[in-house]
Motif scaffolding. Sequence first.
Motif, PDB file in Angstrom:
ATOM      1  N   LYS A  45       0.811  -1.207   0.000  1.00 11.82           N
ATOM      2  CA  LYS A  45       0.000   0.000   0.000  1.00 11.82           C
ATOM      3  C   LYS A  45       0.853   1.270   0.000  1.00 11.82           C
ATOM      4  CE  LYS A  45      -4.135  -1.928   2.201  1.00 11.82           C
ATOM      5  NZ  LYS A  45      -5.087  -1.817   3.337  1.00 11.82           N
ATOM      6  N   SER A  46       2.029   1.214   0.600  1.00  9.55           N
ATOM      7  CA  SER A  46       2.897   2.393   0.626  1.00  9.55           C
ATOM      8  C   SER A  46       3.427   2.710  -0.771  1.00  9.55           C
ATOM      9  CB  SER A  46       4.073   2.164   1.592  1.00  9.55           C
ATOM     10  OG  SER A  46       3.607   1.997   2.917  1.00  9.55           O
ATOM     11  N   LEU A  47       3.813   1.677  -1.521  1.00  8.92           N
ATOM     12  CA  LEU A  47       4.278   1.911  -2.890  1.00  8.92           C
ATOM     13  C   LEU A  47       3.142   2.410  -3.773  1.00  8.92           C
ATOM     14  CD1 LEU A  47       6.718  -1.096  -3.521  1.00  8.92           C
ATOM     15  CD2 LEU A  47       7.284   1.323  -3.146  1.00  8.92           C
ATOM     16  N   TYR A  48       1.928   1.936  -3.510  1.00 11.12           N
ATOM     17  CA  TYR A  48       0.779   2.477  -4.247  1.00 11.12           C
ATOM     18  C   TYR A  48       0.643   3.976  -3.966  1.00 11.12           C
ATOM     19  CZ  TYR A  48      -4.015   3.709  -5.408  1.00 11.12           C
ATOM     20  OH  TYR A  48      -5.124   4.354  -5.915  1.00 11.12           O
ATOM     21  N   ALA A  49       0.710   4.347  -2.686  1.00 10.55           N
ATOM     22  CA  ALA A  49       0.567   5.760  -2.311  1.00 10.55           C
ATOM     23  C   ALA A  49       1.665   6.610  -2.941  1.00 10.55           C
ATOM     24  CB  ALA A  49       0.584   5.902  -0.794  1.00 10.55           C
ATOM     25  N   ASN A  50       2.870   6.075  -3.027  1.00 13.88           N
ATOM     26  CA  ASN A  50       3.992   6.818  -3.600  1.00 13.88           C
ATOM     27  C   ASN A  50       3.848   7.020  -5.107  1.00 13.88           C
ATOM     28  OD1 ASN A  50       5.127   6.866  -1.062  1.00 13.88           O
ATOM     29  ND2 ASN A  50       6.556   5.195  -1.456  1.00 13.88           N
ATOM     30  N   ASN A  51       3.040   6.183  -5.741  1.00 13.44           N
ATOM     31  CA  ASN A  51       2.869   6.247  -7.198  1.00 13.44           C
ATOM     32  C   ASN A  51       1.414   6.480  -7.583  1.00 13.44           C
ATOM     33  OD1 ASN A  51       5.644   5.149  -8.467  1.00 13.44           O
ATOM     34  ND2 ASN A  51       5.209   4.012  -6.584  1.00 13.44           N
ATOM     35  N   ILE A  52       0.655   7.092  -6.694  1.00 14.92           N
ATOM     36  CA  ILE A  52      -0.795   7.177  -6.855  1.00 14.92           C
ATOM     37  C   ILE A  52      -1.205   7.912  -8.127  1.00 14.92           C
ATOM     38  CG2 ILE A  52      -1.050   9.293  -5.493  1.00 14.92           C
ATOM     39  CD1 ILE A  52      -3.619   7.991  -4.314  1.00 14.92           C
ATOM     40  N   ASP A  53      -0.415   8.893  -8.557  1.00 14.47           N
ATOM     41  CA  ASP A  53      -0.783   9.641  -9.755  1.00 14.47           C
ATOM     42  C   ASP A  53      -0.827   8.752 -10.989  1.00 14.47           C
ATOM     43  OD1 ASP A  53      -0.964  11.933  -8.270  1.00 14.47           O
ATOM     44  OD2 ASP A  53       1.015  12.706  -8.826  1.00 14.47           O
ATOM     45  N   PHE A 100      -1.984   5.903 -11.241  1.00 14.58           N
ATOM     46  CA  PHE A 100      -3.205   5.082 -11.264  1.00 14.58           C
ATOM     47  C   PHE A 100      -4.439   5.882 -11.675  1.00 14.58           C
ATOM     48  CE2 PHE A 100      -0.289   2.602  -8.814  1.00 14.58           C
ATOM     49  CZ  PHE A 100      -0.613   1.296  -9.090  1.00 14.58           C
ATOM     50  N   GLN A 101      -4.284   7.180 -11.864  1.00 16.00           N
ATOM     51  CA  GLN A 101      -5.338   8.040 -12.396  1.00 16.00           C
ATOM     52  C   GLN A 101      -6.675   7.872 -11.660  1.00 16.00           C
ATOM     53  OE1 GLN A 101      -5.314   7.004 -16.584  1.00 16.00           O
ATOM     54  NE2 GLN A 101      -3.661   8.442 -17.013  1.00 16.00           N
ATOM     55  N   GLY A 102      -6.599   7.917 -10.344  1.00 16.78           N
ATOM     56  CA  GLY A 102      -7.809   7.888  -9.528  1.00 16.78           C
ATOM     57  C   GLY A 102      -8.377   6.513  -9.254  1.00 16.78           C
ATOM     58  N   THR A 151      -8.144   2.686  -7.582  1.00 13.79           N
ATOM     59  CA  THR A 151      -7.469   1.884  -6.565  1.00 13.79           C
ATOM     60  C   THR A 151      -7.340   0.454  -7.071  1.00 13.79           C
ATOM     61  OG1 THR A 151      -9.467   1.101  -5.418  1.00 13.79           O
ATOM     62  CG2 THR A 151      -8.592   3.276  -4.776  1.00 13.79           C
ATOM     63  N   MET A 152      -6.509  -0.324  -6.419  1.00 13.23           N
ATOM     64  CA  MET A 152      -6.376  -1.728  -6.789  1.00 13.23           C
ATOM     65  C   MET A 152      -7.706  -2.455  -6.593  1.00 13.23           C
ATOM     66  SD  MET A 152      -3.259  -2.060  -7.850  1.00 13.23           S
ATOM     67  CE  MET A 152      -2.787  -3.791  -7.737  1.00 13.23           C
ATOM     68  N   TYR A 153      -8.438  -2.057  -5.569  1.00 16.61           N
ATOM     69  CA  TYR A 153      -9.738  -2.688  -5.295  1.00 16.61           C
ATOM     70  C   TYR A 153     -10.751  -2.354  -6.397  1.00 16.61           C
ATOM     71  CZ  TYR A 153      -7.450  -2.686  -0.723  1.00 16.61           C
ATOM     72  OH  TYR A 153      -6.541  -2.846   0.296  1.00 16.61           O
ATOM     73  N   ASP A 154     -10.639  -1.145  -6.976  1.00 10.41           N
ATOM     74  CA  ASP A 154     -11.534  -0.765  -8.067  1.00 10.41           C
ATOM     75  C   ASP A 154     -11.400  -1.726  -9.245  1.00 10.41           C
ATOM     76  OD1 ASP A 154     -12.551   1.441  -6.719  1.00 10.41           O
ATOM     77  OD2 ASP A 154     -11.083   2.831  -7.575  1.00 10.41           O
ATOM     78  N   PHE A 155     -10.177  -2.104  -9.564  1.00 10.12           N
ATOM     79  CA  PHE A 155      -9.963  -3.020 -10.689  1.00 10.12           C
ATOM     80  C   PHE A 155     -10.733  -4.319 -10.483  1.00 10.12           C
ATOM     81  CE2 PHE A 155      -5.592  -0.862 -10.936  1.00 10.12           C
ATOM     82  CZ  PHE A 155      -6.026   0.067 -11.864  1.00 10.12           C
ATOM     83  N   VAL A 156     -10.699  -4.809  -9.249  1.00 13.48           N
ATOM     84  CA  VAL A 156     -11.384  -6.072  -8.945  1.00 13.48           C
ATOM     85  C   VAL A 156     -12.895  -5.892  -8.995  1.00 13.48           C
ATOM     86  CG1 VAL A 156     -11.754  -7.856  -7.201  1.00 13.48           C
ATOM     87  CG2 VAL A 156      -9.463  -6.908  -7.545  1.00 13.48           C
ATOM     88  N   LYS A 157     -13.383  -4.865  -8.311  1.00  9.34           N
ATOM     89  CA  LYS A 157     -14.833  -4.678  -8.215  1.00  9.34           C
ATOM     90  C   LYS A 157     -15.469  -4.317  -9.556  1.00  9.34           C
ATOM     91  CE  LYS A 157     -14.291  -1.989  -4.506  1.00  9.34           C
ATOM     92  NZ  LYS A 157     -14.589  -1.143  -3.316  1.00  9.34           N
ATOM     93  N   LYS A 165      -4.203  -6.683 -17.101  1.00  6.12           N
ATOM     94  CA  LYS A 165      -4.241  -5.539 -16.188  1.00  6.12           C
ATOM     95  C   LYS A 165      -3.141  -5.676 -15.133  1.00  6.12           C
ATOM     96  CE  LYS A 165      -6.747  -2.534 -15.947  1.00  6.12           C
ATOM     97  NZ  LYS A 165      -6.629  -1.138 -16.450  1.00  6.12           N
ATOM     98  N   MET A 166      -2.940  -6.881 -14.613  1.00  6.96           N
ATOM     99  CA  MET A 166      -1.874  -7.108 -13.638  1.00  6.96           C
ATOM    100  C   MET A 166      -0.523  -6.744 -14.248  1.00  6.96           C
ATOM    101  SD  MET A 166      -0.910 -10.599 -11.533  1.00  6.96           S
ATOM    102  CE  MET A 166      -0.352 -11.482 -13.024  1.00  6.96           C
ATOM    103  N   ALA A 167      -0.313  -7.141 -15.505  1.00 16.52           N
ATOM    104  CA  ALA A 167       0.946  -6.819 -16.183  1.00 16.52           C
ATOM    105  C   ALA A 167       1.088  -5.314 -16.383  1.00 16.52           C
ATOM    106  CB  ALA A 167       1.006  -7.544 -17.522  1.00 16.52           C
ATOM    107  N   ASP A 168      -0.006  -4.654 -16.760  1.00 17.09           N
ATOM    108  CA  ASP A 168       0.034  -3.206 -16.975  1.00 17.09           C
ATOM    109  C   ASP A 168       0.336  -2.469 -15.676  1.00 17.09           C
ATOM    110  OD1 ASP A 168      -0.616  -3.662 -19.618  1.00 17.09           O
ATOM    111  OD2 ASP A 168      -2.751  -3.194 -19.365  1.00 17.09           O
ATOM    112  N   VAL A 169      -0.295  -2.892 -14.594  1.00 15.02           N
ATOM    113  CA  VAL A 169      -0.079  -2.249 -13.299  1.00 15.02           C
ATOM    114  C   VAL A 169       1.366  -2.426 -12.843  1.00 15.02           C
ATOM    115  CG1 VAL A 169      -0.666  -2.399 -10.839  1.00 15.02           C
ATOM    116  CG2 VAL A 169      -2.483  -2.353 -12.553  1.00 15.02           C
TER     117      VAL A 169
END
Length: 499
Positions: free
Chosen positions: A201-209, A211-213, A215-221, A229-233
């Motif tokens: 989660k810390s690396l996500y926060a450091n690179n949040i821009d 992800f263009q708004g 979240t990882m949970y959004d992709f799943v839901k 998508k996993m490869a792209d992320v």
Amino acid sequence: MNKWLKLVCLILAIVCTLGTFVACGDDEEKSTSTAGINKEGVDKPNSSGETYDDATFTMYSVEDMFPKQYFFADKTTGDGMNDALYQRQRDVEQLLGVKLIYRPAEASGTTPAYQTYASEVKNAIKAGTEKYQLVLSHAYYAIPDLITSNSLYDFKEFSSIDYTESYWNKSVMDQLDYKGHYYLGYSDFNLATTYIVAFNKSLYANNIDAFQGKTMYDFVKNNEWTIQKMADVATLVYEDAGGVDNNTYGLTAERWVPFCGFIQSSGESLVVKNANSGKYEVTFMEDNNVNRKLGKLVEKLKEIQTYEEVYFYDHEAINPNTKPLTITSGRVFMHLTSTTALIALKDSNIKFGVLPYPMYDEAQARGDENNPAVGYRSLNWAGYLCVPSNIKDTKMVGDVIETLSCYSGDVTTFFYEKLLGLKVSEAPEDAEMLNIVWDSICSDFGVTYESMDTNSTFDAFVYAVPRIMIGHYASFSALRSASGRAAETVLNKHINGTK
């Protein structure tokens, strides 16, 4: 299964505020389980209503699959998981008038317990001794032997077990149905073991821009969570710092067991039962569409492993000079890992989240005129509930199993918290992801029955994806050509009863 989870999240949030349900401090604080006989909101299980005069009910456990600390407790300790187990046992004992006993399978010399448990069960039956009422089995070892030797009781014969209840996973039992019989049970009691995607989660926060708004949970839901998508992320969180010892990678994994489940998470199985003939079939030998899809799946994963942002390493048995790199390093964004391995992460100071394995593509979720919607699928690596065929009091055994399964809600909640290192109410999105994983648990007849012959013919296909990725075979087509007919022969001889 576990439709109760969303309600539990709400209840936990409320009662933590009131301070009357469970201590909301660290994981070891003492808590009082509400999994009691009079628990509000939990229906009494569909038992016969009888009591059994302190009859003993002995569970014989393969601890590789069913470690005692997650399935049985000798006393209260103040740990939430342990005390929920103890409360479940007390409730079952008081309701049914039985005594629950736990006995682990034991090794014999240098032979490990998981290789001896089936002989112990069969020998007790041959001796005419009812030593056990429930066997907590291995995920696949000796399963075919126990079944074909008539050593297991058919769950369909238990009148008090209701498979329509949410605490039973009838889908898994259907997938492992043997000639119309349920010899392998799966309920909330089992506690799933599977592989998931853990992310930092810390690396996500450091690179949040990047992800263009989203979240990882959004992709799943949003049903966007696919292999692509996993490869792209993975490419969004990468830092080249001069080599494996310093780089930050978008995705890492050991190229062995973690890759086996991609066949099932992609919506396919190695073996299925033909609905018309009742015969068990090797899917990729009978269906060219499945064969082509598995070929494309492996080639896609082989492509991903060439990305500079991705680091897949070998198992040490294959390469003693391998350099593992996991999420605990702080230099890994996503890592393929088992659910049980999450428990150790809470000691690493890594703030992590969890996701199910990705789908093959988005069409897997929506389906089409030729293919039904499948959605996320998580391959079960845990064992099963098995009942020795020589039990005498079938009503008592059925009642106990049904009641243990019914009263496993609190145990599952505390197990989630063990996995996450947080209270469910403190990590609702991750709890939701675990619920998706639990709901998507599947089994594969070809995996569970892989030991049907002494030559381990099916092992090549259970490990097909990693074997091809590390170069044991050039392609799925090459593996199919080398061993496909042999797999069909084994299935026909040992399961279908034909040659």
